[in-house]
Design an enzyme around this catalytic site. Structure first.
Site, PDB file in Angstrom:
ATOM      1  CB  CYS A 201      -0.887  -0.020   1.234  1.00  0.00           C
ATOM      2  SG  CYS A 201      -1.831   1.499   1.447  1.00  0.00           S
ATOM      3  CB  CYS A 204      -0.420   2.307   5.721  1.00  0.00           C
ATOM      4  SG  CYS A 204      -1.064   0.659   5.294  1.00  0.00           S
ATOM      5  CB  CYS A 217      -4.567  -0.964   2.009  1.00  0.00           C
ATOM      6  SG  CYS A 217      -3.540  -1.234   3.476  1.00  0.00           S
ATOM      7  CB  CYS A 220      -4.416   2.330   5.940  1.00  0.00           C
ATOM      8  SG  CYS A 220      -4.181   2.477   4.149  1.00  0.00           S
ATOM      9  CG  ASP A 338      20.023  -1.870 -13.069  1.00  0.00           C
ATOM     10  OD1 ASP A 338      19.949  -3.030 -13.527  1.00  0.00           O
ATOM     11  OD2 ASP A 338      19.885  -1.609 -11.866  1.00  0.00           O
TER      12      ASP A 338
END
EC number: 6.3.5.13
Length: 412
Positions: A201, A204, A217, A220, A338
């Protein structure tokens, strides 16, 4: 500051003229379009030039990890129904390139601007947009872009309290988190095929639950907002529940999603969905993407894919086996150096396709394909790969600079 009819001060006019001259010299020297160097020179002469050029335009900004250039083009086509449009159609999406594009659009009513994710908040400050389209956020250019959660946080802070109407993808939790600080959001159910960057999430850090197409979520209560626009198969559903058919020459589900978001943006400016979607049909290719070109007596379809989410969507477009596939990967500055992202791509989706591998990082890609149990041949050049490929149309998938190399080779 001059009156509304001409927002450009003498200094700004000088900056525009100098920028155009430098761009023309760069083009004449064969160094590309010159838009970036021209824009840099212009901004040096007048640091407020971008704001001045945007002053008389109704501006839409488009930002995302994937689909920015295509969606910018679709929105520009749609808004063309309501007046002249200026756009950075070739994808130079940082402040210098954007400044160059707007300097060429003195008669325009609308500005439709693709913006690199990291520059969105700053460009929004300068251009005072009427609308901002946020499509998706996923990992990309791991060496230079902060991880996606930080980008979402930058968007959230930069756009909080903005007067712009935000058109945002309700299916991407990171985009929803970024847009939720804005007072005026239109949510579009545009879908999300790649979910690996949104399991925790953004609010949170809790674990996201993903039943069906929904997400929330459990800790929260942060959850998917109710969309007012939606992609449904081959149709866009508008806020009144009407279904409008999508007819595109561009392939794939991702482009239908781009069209749905573009229709929602067009409606902000009073262009009805039917008109917007009909105009989008004109777009056949975007900066060479999706073009089918003849090369060595073969048909090659050129597909751009820059990161795991893009490769996943692209694999869903290609013709079924045994269509030959050429993959080309570089890791130059514009790509990100990368290549570890190659390990996030599910190459088992290519099983049954003859595969040919090119590019600066062909050996990195070869190792990844070996682990995925794919049969492939490493080639030095596009010419060699095309000669080795079995008959039929060839799908060519490349990341950013590899795509430009291929376009130059095929003369596109």
């Amino acid at each position: 500051m001059a009156g509304n009819s001409d927002p450009l001060t003498p200094r700004a006019k000088l900056a525009v003229t100098a920028g155009k001259a430098v761009a023309a010299a760069s083009r004449a020297a064969g160094r590309g379009s010159g838009s970036v160097i021209g824009g840099r020179v212009a901004l040096k002469l007048d640091p407020d030039l971008l704001a001045r050029l945007a002053q008389n335009l109704d501006v839409t900004l488009v930002s995302a990890t994937n689909g920015k250039t295509t969606t910018t083009r679709l929105i520009a086509e749609a808004l063309g129904a309501a007046g002249p449009v200026v756009s950075n159609a070739l994808g130079a999406n940082m402040p210098a390139g954007i400044t160059s594009a707007l300097a060429g659009g003195s008669e325009a009513k609308f500005g439709v601007i693709e913006v690199d994710e990291k520059y969105l908040a700053g460009v929004a400050r300068d251009t005072d947009p009427k609308c901002i389209a946020l499509l998706n956020l996923s990992r990309d250019q791991l060496d230079r872009a902060a991880e996606t959660r930080m980008l979402a946080e930058n968007w959230r802070e930069g756009l909080s309290g903005t007067k712009a109407v935000i058109v945002a993808n309700a299916d991407d939790p990171l985009v929803v988190w970024a847009a939720s600080s804005s007072p005026n959001v239109i949510w579009v159910a545009a879908g999300q095929m790649w979910k690996d960057d949104a399991w925790s999430c953004p609010s949170c850090g809790g674990v996201m639950q993903r039943p069906g197409d929904d997400w929330f979520c459990g800790e929260c209560g942060f959850r998917r907002p109710t969309p007012s626009w939606a992609l449904s198969g081959d149709h866009v559903l508008d806020p009144h529940g009407s279904a409008w058919p999508i007819h595109l020459q561009l392939p794939g589900r991702a482009n239908k999603a781009n069209a749905a978001s573009s229709a929602a943006v067009a409606a902000v400016f009073g262009v009805p969905p039917q008109v917007a979607l009909e105009r989008m049909y004109q777009v056949q290719a975007v900066a060479g993407r999706y073009d089918v070109v003849q090369f060595k007596e073969r048909d090659l379809r050129l597909l751009l894919a820059k990161n795991p989410a893009g490769w996943l969507e692209t694999f869903s477009l290609i013709d079924p086996p045994p269509t030959p596939v050429i993959l080309s990967v570089n890791a130059r500055g514009a790509d990100g150096t990368d290549t570890s992202w190659l390990w996030d791509v599910d190459y088992t989706r290519l099983t049954g396709h003859p595969i040919f591998v090119l590019g600066d990082r062909k050996l990195d890609l070869a190792v990844r394909l070996e682990v995925a149990n794919q049969s492939f041949q490493v080639c030095e050049t596009l010419d060699e790969a095309v000669q080795l490929a079995p008959p039929g149309r060839i799908e060519v998938i490349a990341n950013y600079t590899a795509f430009q190399d291929l376009r130059r080779r095929v003369g596109n």
